[in-house]
Design a protein around this motif. Structure first.
Motif, short mmCIF file in Angstrom:
data_model
loop_
_atom_site.label_atom_id
_atom_site.label_comp_id
_atom_site.label_asym_id
_atom_site.label_seq_id
_atom_site.Cartn_x
_atom_site.Cartn_y
_atom_site.Cartn_z
N GLY A 1 0.86 -1.09 0.09
CA GLY A 1 0.07 -0.08 -0.15
C GLY A 1 0.91 1.39 -0.05
N ASP A 2 0.24 2.45 0.24
CA ASP A 2 0.91 3.63 0.29
C ASP A 2 1.40 4.01 1.68
OD1 ASP A 2 -1.40 4.62 1.53
OD2 ASP A 2 -1.83 6.01 0.19
N PHE A 3 1.15 3.17 2.83
CA PHE A 3 1.50 3.18 4.11
C PHE A 3 1.03 4.68 4.58
CE2 PHE A 3 5.21 1.19 2.04
CZ PHE A 3 5.00 -0.17 2.60
N SER A 4 0.05 5.16 4.22
CA SER A 4 -0.91 6.02 4.76
C SER A 4 -1.79 5.51 5.98
CB SER A 4 -1.74 7.04 3.90
OG SER A 4 -2.77 6.03 3.31
N ILE B 1 0.21 -5.87 12.17
CA ILE B 1 1.40 -4.87 11.78
C ILE B 1 0.84 -3.64 11.22
CG2 ILE B 1 3.73 -4.60 10.73
CD1 ILE B 1 3.95 -6.71 12.80
N ALA B 2 0.91 -2.52 12.00
CA ALA B 2 0.55 -1.32 11.39
C ALA B 2 1.66 -0.07 11.29
CB ALA B 2 -0.27 -0.52 12.56
N ILE B 3 1.55 0.04 9.90
CA ILE B 3 2.54 1.23 9.42
C ILE B 3 1.81 2.23 8.67
CG2 ILE B 3 4.51 1.32 7.88
CD1 ILE B 3 4.83 -1.49 7.93
N GLY C 1 7.90 8.79 2.03
CA GLY C 1 6.91 8.28 2.87
C GLY C 1 6.87 6.91 2.55
N LEU C 2 6.90 6.56 1.33
CA LEU C 2 6.83 5.23 0.61
C LEU C 2 8.36 4.46 1.31
CD1 LEU C 2 5.72 2.83 -1.12
CD2 LEU C 2 6.90 3.98 -2.98
N ALA C 3 9.36 5.13 1.01
CA ALA C 3 10.64 4.69 1.45
C ALA C 3 10.53 4.20 2.92
CB ALA C 3 11.64 5.56 1.06
N ASP C 4 9.99 5.12 3.85
CA ASP C 4 10.09 4.87 5.12
C ASP C 4 9.06 3.67 5.48
OD1 ASP C 4 10.51 5.91 8.15
OD2 ASP C 4 8.27 5.94 7.96
N GLY C 5 8.01 3.46 5.00
CA GLY C 5 7.17 2.30 5.00
C GLY C 5 7.78 1.26 4.59
#
Length: 240
Positions: A135-138, A155-157, A205-209
């Motif tokens: 997903g987009d990790f939002s 797992i929540a991200i 944001g994507l990289a961090d997720g």
């Protein structure tokens, strides 16, 4: 030249898809594109022999047509399904390689709809699992089984935090433990490629997720630590 004699679409027709392809090659026609997309990829994600036969022509259109690029990517993303077209898929290797290069160039332009072509690019590399799961990790949640005690762990991200927990349908996520993201130098394989591509294109944001998804989690029940991506892939691997 394509052989359409046995290349049926979702209706079992062998003549309508080549007609529609010829139509959209001549001019941008929204109604023709809509019908073409339906005939090649059903809402239930089924694809057909005509889908693979159409793929090279869609890829040739893709540099100048966003619709062609999106439909070609969708077909490749569905290629892991039970469509009984493995020989046709193998025959599309050149078209898929060309689509891979095109998608990579497109991502470098940092489009607003970045995630969709990113997932398509994963599929062109036969990373069908992550193409379907990422997903987009939002606001993303992943279910895994602890490899040590078999507890089902959430797992929540995203915006709700970065944690592992036991999900209680009355109390919510309980006994939360902070995730341990992977460092960029600690990533390998597809996780490293995904992270480096997102960083390259300025998608922090994507990289961090991705760093969290390919990092480690602590099981709230037995306190063991495990790799999230490995266990997610194992927990969701289809039964053959």
């Amino acid at each position: 030249m394509e052989n359409w004699e046995q290349m049926y679409d979702c209706h079992g027709d062998v003549d309508r898809v080549p007609e529609l392809l010829a139509q959209v090659e001549r001019e941008e026609d929204a109604e023709a594109w809509e019908e073409l997309g339906y005939r090649l990829v059903l809402e239930c994600d089924s694809i057909f022999p005509a889908s693979f036969t159409a793929l090279p022509r869609l890829v040739r259109l893709a540099p100048r047509s966003e619709r062609a690029r999106g439909l070609a990517g969708t077909i490749v993303r569905r290629a892991a399904g039970h469509h009984h077209c493995d020989e046709l898929l193998a025959g599309c290797a050149d078209a898929i390689a060309e689509l891979r290069e095109l998608l990579d160039r497109h991502l470098r332009s940092r489009p607003d709809d970045y995630l969709a072509p990113f997932l398509d690019l994963l599929a062109t590399q036969e990373q069908y699992h992550w193409s379907a799961a990422l997903g987009d990790f939002s606001d993303d949640f992943y279910q895994v089984a602890c490899p040590h005690c078999a507890a089902e762990v959430t797992i929540a991200i995203g915006s709700h935090g970065h944690y592992s927990a036991i999900r209680d349908w009355h109390l919510g996520d309980v006994d939360r433990r902070d995730l341990r993201p992977a460092s960029p130098e600690g990533l390998s394989g597809i996780g490293r490629w995904m992270h480096e591509t997102a960083v390259r294109d300025g998608k922090a944001g994507l990289a961090d997720g991705i760093a969290h998804l390919f990092g480690q989690a602590e099981c709230p029940r037995c306190a063991s630590v495990f790799n999230i991506a490995d266990e997610y892939a194992s927990f969701n691997r289809p039964v053959m």
